[in-house]
Design an enzyme around this catalytic site. Structure first.
Site, PDB file in Angstrom:
ATOM      1  N   GLU A 145       0.778  -1.339   0.058  1.00 31.33           N
ATOM      2  CA  GLU A 145       0.034   0.028  -0.069  1.00 31.33           C
ATOM      3  C   GLU A 145       0.913   1.289   0.015  1.00 31.33           C
ATOM      4  O   GLU A 145       1.980   1.321   0.195  1.00 31.33           O
ATOM      5  CB  GLU A 145      -1.103  -0.030   1.327  1.00 31.33           C
ATOM      6  CG  GLU A 145      -0.221   0.056   2.603  1.00 31.33           C
ATOM      7  CD  GLU A 145      -1.064   0.535   3.831  1.00 31.33           C
ATOM      8  OE1 GLU A 145      -1.517   1.689   3.513  1.00 31.33           O
ATOM      9  OE2 GLU A 145      -1.192  -0.202   4.802  1.00 31.33           O
ATOM     10  N   LYS A 169      -3.047  -1.752  15.804  1.00 30.90           N
ATOM     11  CA  LYS A 169      -2.665  -0.983  17.043  1.00 30.90           C
ATOM     12  C   LYS A 169      -3.481  -0.619  17.759  1.00 30.90           C
ATOM     13  O   LYS A 169      -4.770  -0.768  17.523  1.00 30.90           O
ATOM     14  CB  LYS A 169      -2.404   0.498  16.347  1.00 30.90           C
ATOM     15  CG  LYS A 169      -0.898   0.646  15.347  1.00 30.90           C
ATOM     16  CD  LYS A 169      -0.540   2.190  15.592  1.00 30.90           C
ATOM     17  CE  LYS A 169       0.979   1.962  14.702  1.00 30.90           C
ATOM     18  NZ  LYS A 169       0.611   2.120  13.300  1.00 30.90           N
TER      19      LYS A 169
END
Ligand code: PSU
Ligand code: MN
Length: 306
Positions: free
Chosen positions: A28, A163
């Site tokens: 990405e 995260k």
């Protein structure tokens, strides 16, 4: 899909590799423009490509360049996206038509990268962390479009978990609802990006790339659309102290709340704030876990084309 050709540009190397049944790994570009500071972002993106080549696969970094859905961008284009940083629009599924029609540039999120990889026939994608259900989402309804994409698009995503800026428990619930299998590579526990521990269980533990490829092949062959999320714990030597990183994340979220930051800006803001608060330690961890994921994704891609 003749009209697609007006928008989609696949590099000759990637096109030939896909056609020849060679292993290809998608990458990405939001992580380049919005996830890391310059010049580390460019260094990292180029090193990830080299790692994938060293593992015998072909890298395909993905972005929107001048309105073209570009699969397999050049080192010069990677440098351009890295230098321009936040000035490049962060592009998820909803942004693709507008950015293309306007002929603009875009850094693709996990969701948008999956869409473009799928258009180019690439089945495996390596990144750092995915977006998910944000903390406080019961009020804000901030749920990343990445999760919908994982449900809809048949590209496997190899990541280091998510995260702790997210609510990991709610993210797993959402993935269950959406029918996305969550695999732990050599672990039963969901890794939490900077750390190997979350206190949460993955759906299935798998210990080899071959086992992971076999499950994904079964999914593709039976026509079950959607991804499989492979979570690969950060290597022990780079993993961070659990309490310290949670303190930093809490502080960053409190600051974002105070400033009223929300929507697509919140993830890049928190990533940057965490990097500042840890004095670069989290950046180094982030880089190393991306390399680790690129190696695993290459091995899975090689098994998938076997
Ligand atoms: N999480 C990270 N690093 C990242 C991102 C998320 O640890 O770089 C980026 C990815 O591109 C991901 C996107 O797809 O942020 C999610 O943004 P949002 O939550 O706005 O959907
Ligand atoms: Mn969001």
């Amino acid at each position: 899909m003749k009209d697609l050709e007006k928008y989609l540009v696949v590099s000759p190397e990637v096109r030939e590799a896909v056609a020849a049944g060679k292993p290809v790994v998608a990458l990405e570009s939001t992580i380049i423009s919005h996830g890391m500071p310059y010049p580390k972002n460019v260094e990292t993106a180029l090193t990830v490509e080299k790692i994938i080549r060293d593992c015998g696969a072909v890298p395909a970094t993905i972005a929107v360049i001048g309105g073209k859905l570009s699969v397999g961008i050049t080192p010069e284009q990677i440098d351009y996206l890295g230098r321009r940083g936040l000035a490049v629009t962060k592009v998820s599924r909803r942004d693709l038509p507008v950015i293309c029609a306007r002929g603009e540039d875009g850094a693709t999120t996990v969701a948008a990268t999956m869409i473009l990889a799928d258009m180019a026939g690439i089945r495996i994608f390596a990144t750092g962390g995915i977006g998910g259900v944000h903390r406080g989402a019961t009020q804000t309804m901030d749920i990343s479009a990445d999760l919908e994409e994982l449900s809809n698009t048949s590209v496997m995503v190899v990541c280091a978990g998510a995260k702790a800026i997210l609510d990991l428990g709610l993210t797993l619930e959402y993935l269950e609802t959406k029918g996305v299998p969550v695999i732990g590579y050599q672990t039963e526990e969901l890794p939490a990006f900077y750390t190997r521990k979350s206190g949460l269980k993955v759906d299935y533990r798998m210990d080899t790339p071959a086992e992971i490829a076999a499950a994904f092949r079964a999914k593709l062959e039976m026509g079950l659309k959607g991804s499989m999320l492979v979570t690969n714990p950060i290597p022990e030597e780079y993993s961070m102290d659990h309490d310290a990183i949670y303190r930093v994340i809490d502080e960053a979220i409190a600051k974002a709340d105070e400033l009223g930051i929300h929507g697509k800006a919140i993830t890049p803001y928190l990533l940057d704030e965490i990097q500042k608060l840890t004095g670069g330690e989290s950046l180094e961890a982030n880089i190393q876990l991306v390399y680790n994921n690129a190696r695993l994704a290459s091995a899975i891609a090689s098994e998938l084309v076997r």
